[in-house]
Every structure is written in C-alpha cells, then in structure tokens.
Design an enzyme around this catalytic site. Sequence first.
Site, PDB file in Angstrom:
ATOM      1  N   GLU A 181      24.467  65.704   8.826  1.00  0.00           N
ATOM      2  CA  GLU A 181      25.344  66.775   9.295  1.00  0.00           C
ATOM      3  C   GLU A 181      25.144  66.998  10.792  1.00  0.00           C
ATOM      4  O   GLU A 181      24.345  66.327  11.444  1.00  0.00           O
ATOM      5  CB  GLU A 181      25.071  68.070   8.520  1.00  0.00           C
ATOM      6  CG  GLU A 181      23.684  68.644   8.724  1.00  0.00           C
ATOM      7  CD  GLU A 181      23.428  69.898   7.887  1.00  0.00           C
ATOM      8  OE1 GLU A 181      24.196  70.177   6.952  1.00  0.00           O
ATOM      9  OE2 GLU A 181      22.435  70.600   8.179  1.00  0.00           O
ATOM     10  N   ASP A 197      21.941  76.931  14.436  1.00  0.00           N
ATOM     11  CA  ASP A 197      23.092  76.139  14.879  1.00  0.00           C
ATOM     12  C   ASP A 197      23.504  76.477  16.316  1.00  0.00           C
ATOM     13  O   ASP A 197      24.677  76.807  16.583  1.00  0.00           O
ATOM     14  CB  ASP A 197      24.291  76.351  13.945  1.00  0.00           C
ATOM     15  CG  ASP A 197      23.942  76.157  12.485  1.00  0.00           C
ATOM     16  OD1 ASP A 197      23.084  75.308  12.188  1.00  0.00           O
ATOM     17  OD2 ASP A 197      24.501  76.873  11.633  1.00  0.00           O
TER      18      ASP A 197
END
Length: 361
Positions: A230, A58
Amino acid sequence: MKRAETGAKRVWKPNLWLLLGWVLLFAQCGGSDEDPQVTPTPEASPTFTNPLIASGPDPWVFQQGDTYYYTHTLGNRIGLIKTKAISQLKDERFTTVWTPPATGAYSKNIWAPELHQIAGKWYFYFAADDGNDANHRMYVLENASADPTTGTWEFKGKIATPSDKWAIDGSVLEHQGQQYFVWSGWEGDNSPGIQQIYIARMANPWTLEGERVMITRPTLNWEMNGLVNEGPQALKNSAGKLFLTYSASGCWTDSYALGRLTLRDNGNPLNPDDWMKSPTPVLATKAENNAFGPGHNGFFKSPDGTEDWIIYHANSARDQGCGNTRNPRIQKFTWNADGTPNFGEPAKTNVPITRPSGEVQ
C-alpha cells in the site's frame, strides 16, 4: 560683573549636587550599561527532533517553492498546514479545508489525503467509505484558488476504473508527460483481500482511462505479515529515473516497512514486467531508535533545493499498531552510485538533527 559671577556660581553648585544624587540613585538601583529588565530574544534552534508531532498517521507534504503544505489522516475531515518550516510542525495548527457530509458513500473514515497541483489547480485525493471498510473508494476534490488553504473545494466525485474495486492510498505519478494514478486495492471483493498496488492512466485529474494494472503484490517474506502492499509514492533521481516506494506487511505489525520498485530504462509504467522489486526493505523497524513499523511516506526537498528529504510515520514503541500513536518523522536521504535512493535507517527519536538547508529560523 561680580553679581553676574556670584549668580553663576550659585546656579552651578546645585547642579553638581543634583548630578551626584542621580549617580548615587542609579548605583543603588543596580544601574549598568545594559537595562537589567530586557531579556534577549533566544535565537531559533538550528536543529529539530523526531517525531515532529505526537500523532500524525499517513503524513503527506506538497512543496511549492519554499512553502510546504502538510496533511495527515484526521479521519473525519481534511486539514492543511501551510508553513515555511516543515521541521517545526509542533508550532503549527491545521486549517480544516473540507468536511464530508454526515452520511453517504464518502462520509466516514477519511484516510491518507494527498494534495497535488495539476495544470494550475489543486486536487485532494482521499479514501473514504460509508462506515463499512469494504466500501472504501478513492475520491477527488478540486480548488482553483492560488492558496489551497483558502478558496472553495469542489467535490469532483469518485476516481475509479470500470471494475470499481476497494481502493485506498491514491497518489499521482507523472512520467514522460503522462499522468498516472497509483493506489492500493483488492483483486476481488473479498473482505479483507490481499492488498496490491495498481496503476491506471489519467484522462484528467478526476478520471481514469482504461482498466487498472497490478504492478506489485506481496511476494517476499518481509511483505507477508499481513499480505499488504500500500501507500505508493513516486520518486525520480536527477537523471529522471523513476522509482515507486510502497509500504508492505500489515500496519498492525512491527514488520511494516518500505519497499521499492524501479522502472526499467525506457520502461512502460503500465507493464508490470518493467517494474523491478527490491529484494529487501529500504526502510525498516529499528527498535533501538524507537522506530517501529516505518511506512506511508512522501518526499520533498529542502527550501534551497540542495537536499532530499523523506517523511514517514512510525510508532515509538512495540505493538502499537495502526492507531494515532503513529507519528510523522523526517530525515535527509542520499543517492547511491547506481542512482537508487539510500534512506538509511530510521532516525533516532529525540536526538537533534540539523534542519533542512535554507529553512527559515
């Protein structure tokens, strides 16, 4: 006069022998025009290779001029790297800027932190829970200092709509002077639920206005291996056209890939019908390049502002899933004739790439 001449000769002859002795000594020691003990400092390499570091799920970059702030999921805290050279993360170390309390609603599983600057203050948006994934929600920190690696980070609270559903991967989107919050969430309270991308208007950096609106959910074949949308990220072209990239399919699969939404001209970000979905992934697994499950991206420009770059994570081998084997990679991207971004294919690992233009070396 003779004494003076004789004396002068006696002084001069020893000096000649002394000079000859020094020459012979210098030659025996390997003397030359250059000092043999001085090693020239090697010039900084004009290239870098992916991955930037071995682990970094991430990844996120916030750019302030020619200064970059980098972070990624650390799990138990939030850390920042401040650098002038994002391609050289291997030489940097994190500064821990916030550690959660030992217990409570936002004490565990600190995921996908993002740094943003709004109205002169810094904000960190992050997902967290109490150890139970079903309780994941989005939270906000604020820092008024000029440098986000210094000063005090104040916990502002949970950022949520009245329905207060499961939420991760929050980001800020600005369009036509209005700020919006975008994130991934479940429609209901099922655990786990189908992950969809939601948007809501922001009243201020820590408060949402009105109820959430779902703008994309898994509908295409390549999105269905895990039923996940997402990691939404906003991107604008030079004409101000708005795009939203997102990650689809489960991160535990090699089908994980980037998708793209495009807001119609004069469209309303809160109207799902004004978002058009690309029918195919815009960045997907490339096995021969050692890039499996590329996703969860961000964007930045080169220090001199002439190049557009994307940062994302990927695994270097098959079936490595959602763990810390995911590593951050960057590559330059271009724009198609119709104004849409062209990310190409994931860059091959361990192959030299020219550093971002204007990056300090």
